[in-house]
Enzyme design. Structure first.
Site, short mmCIF file in Angstrom:
data_model
loop_
_atom_site.label_atom_id
_atom_site.label_comp_id
_atom_site.label_asym_id
_atom_site.label_seq_id
_atom_site.Cartn_x
_atom_site.Cartn_y
_atom_site.Cartn_z
N LYS A 1 -1.85 -1.48 -3.66
CA LYS A 1 -2.87 -0.43 -3.65
C LYS A 1 -2.11 0.88 -3.81
O LYS A 1 -1.35 1.29 -2.92
CB LYS A 1 -3.65 -0.44 -2.34
CG LYS A 1 -4.67 0.68 -2.22
CD LYS A 1 -5.35 0.69 -0.86
CE LYS A 1 -6.33 1.87 -0.76
NZ LYS A 1 -6.94 1.97 0.60
N TYR B 1 0.87 -1.18 0.00
CA TYR B 1 0.00 0.00 0.00
C TYR B 1 0.90 1.22 0.00
O TYR B 1 1.59 1.50 0.98
CB TYR B 1 -0.88 -0.06 1.25
CG TYR B 1 -1.90 1.05 1.42
CD1 TYR B 1 -2.19 1.97 0.43
CD2 TYR B 1 -2.59 1.15 2.63
CE1 TYR B 1 -3.14 2.96 0.62
CE2 TYR B 1 -3.55 2.14 2.84
CZ TYR B 1 -3.82 3.04 1.84
OH TYR B 1 -4.75 4.02 2.03
#
Length: 300
Positions: free
Chosen positions: A167, A139
Site C-alpha cells: 500500500k 505499507y
C-alpha cells in the site's frame, strides 16, 4: 506464489467507539454489512483509519474477530499490525495471524526510529518470516512514520514468498512509477491515497485501499472497477463525483472527518475518537454535511 487474493477496492475500516471510548462492536458489524453491500473487494481492520495506535492488543484482536465474523467469508479480511520494535511487531503479528479466517496482515514502516533501508528490510523480513505462509502487505506511509521504503529495498522484499504487495502512501508519483516499472508480475501495488487511485491503477496498480469508501463504498467501488477495466471515461466521471468528498475527508486528520460523516449517516453511534485525536470542528462538520448531502449519502 498463489494468485492475488487482494485486488480492487479495500476499505480501511474505522473502529467505532461508544461515548465512553469502548469499542462499539454492533456499529462495526453494521459497517461491515454496508461495505459488502457497497461492493468493496476486501476489508482492512485496525489500520491507521481504524485508530490501531490507540487500541490495546486485546481490543485489536477483538476488532479483527468482529470484522471476520461479520464478513462471514464473503470477502477477504486483512488486519493491520505495526510497531516500531521489530521484536514486538513480530510477536503481535504472530498472535494476529492465529485468528481464524484472516487472509493477511498489513504492516507499515517502523515509526519514530527512522531506520535505514537495511533496517527496514530486516524488520519487514522478520515479520514475513514469522507469519509465513500468511500473506503480508507492506505499507509505506512516510508522512506518519518518518521512514520511506525506497523502491530498491521494496524489490528485495518482493522476493520473499509471502510478501504480496504494498500500500503506497508516499504521495510520490515518481517513486510509485518506479515501483510499477520494477515490480514482479505477481506483486500488487495499491494506492494508499484516494486521490491517486486513478493514476496508480492506470500505471499498473492493483487497486486502492480507501478511506472514502467508508462513507461512499459503491461510488468508490464503481471508480475502481472502471479504472481496472481501463474505462477511463467512466472512471474520470466517478473521480469527479468523489473530488469534493475526498477533499473534505482530509480537511482534518483522518479518521475524524470519516467518523463525523458515518455518524451523520446513522451507521455509527457517534464520532468519538480517542486522544490525541479529536472530533472535527463545527466548520468542517458543516462542510462534510453539505458534501454528504450532495452525494445522497444522508439518510432519508
Amino acid at each position: 506464489m498463489e494468485p492475488a487474493i487482494f485486488h480492487g477496492l479495500g476499505t480501511a475500516i474505522v473502529t467505532p467507539f461508544h461515548t465512553d471510548e469502548s469499542v462499539d462492536h454492533a456499529s462495526l458489524r453494521k459497517l461491515v454489512e454496508a461495505q459488502i453491500a457497497g461492493g468493496v473487494d476486501f476489508l482492512v481492520a485496525c489500520g491507521s483509519t481504524g485508530e490501531a495506535s490507540t487500541l490495546s492488543e486485546d481490543e485489536t484482536i477483538a476488532v479483527i474477530t468482529t470484522v471476520l465474523e461479520a464478513a462471514q467469508g464473503r470477502i477477504p479480511v486483512m488486519a493491520g499490525c505495526t510497531h516500531n520494535s521489530t521484536r514486538e511487531a513480530v510477536r503481535r503479528s504472530i498472535a494476529i495471524a492465529k485468528i481464524p479466517g484472516l487472509s493477511g496482515i498489513l504492516t507499515a514502516n517502523p515509526y519514530y526510529n527512522k531506520p535505514s533501508q537495511q533496517g527496514q528490510y530486516l524488520h519487514f523480513k522478520a515479520i514475513a518470516d514469522a507469519i509465513a505462509p500468511l500473506p503480508l502487505l507492506l505499507y509505506n506511509i512516510p508522512g506518519r512514520t518518518a521512514a520511506n521504503l525506497e523502491p530498491a529495498t521494496l524489490m528485495r522484499l518482493a522476493q520473499l514468498p509471502n510478501v504480496v504487495g504494498i500500500k503506497e502512501s508516499s504521495g510520490n508519483l515518481a517513486q510509485i512509477g518506479e515501483i510499477l516499472a520494477l515490480k514482479p508480475a505477481d506483486f500488487s501495488v495499491f494506492a494508499g491515497d484516494d486521490y491517486l487511485a486513478l493514476p496508480i491503477i492506470a500505471g499498473g496498480g492493483a487497486g486502492l485501499i480507501s478511506v472514502a469508501s467508508n462513507v461512499a463504498p459503491k461510488l468508490v467501488s464503481d471508480l475502481i472497477k472502471a479504472a481496472l477495466v481501463h474505462d477511463l471515461g467512466a472512471a474520470r466521471e466517478f473521480a469527479k463525483e468523489l473530488h469534493a468528498v475526498n477533499n473534505a475527508l482530509f480537511s482534518e486528520p483522518n479518521p475524524a472527518p470519516a467518523k463525523a460523516v458515518l455518524a451523520m449517516m446513522d451507521l455509527i453511534e457517534g464520532d468519538t475518537l480517542r486522544l490525541p485525536m479529536l472530533p472535527v470542528s463545527d466548520a468542517t462538520r458543516e462542510k462534510l454535511r453539505a458534501v454528504a448531502t450532495d452525494l445522497g449519502l444522508m439518510p432519508q
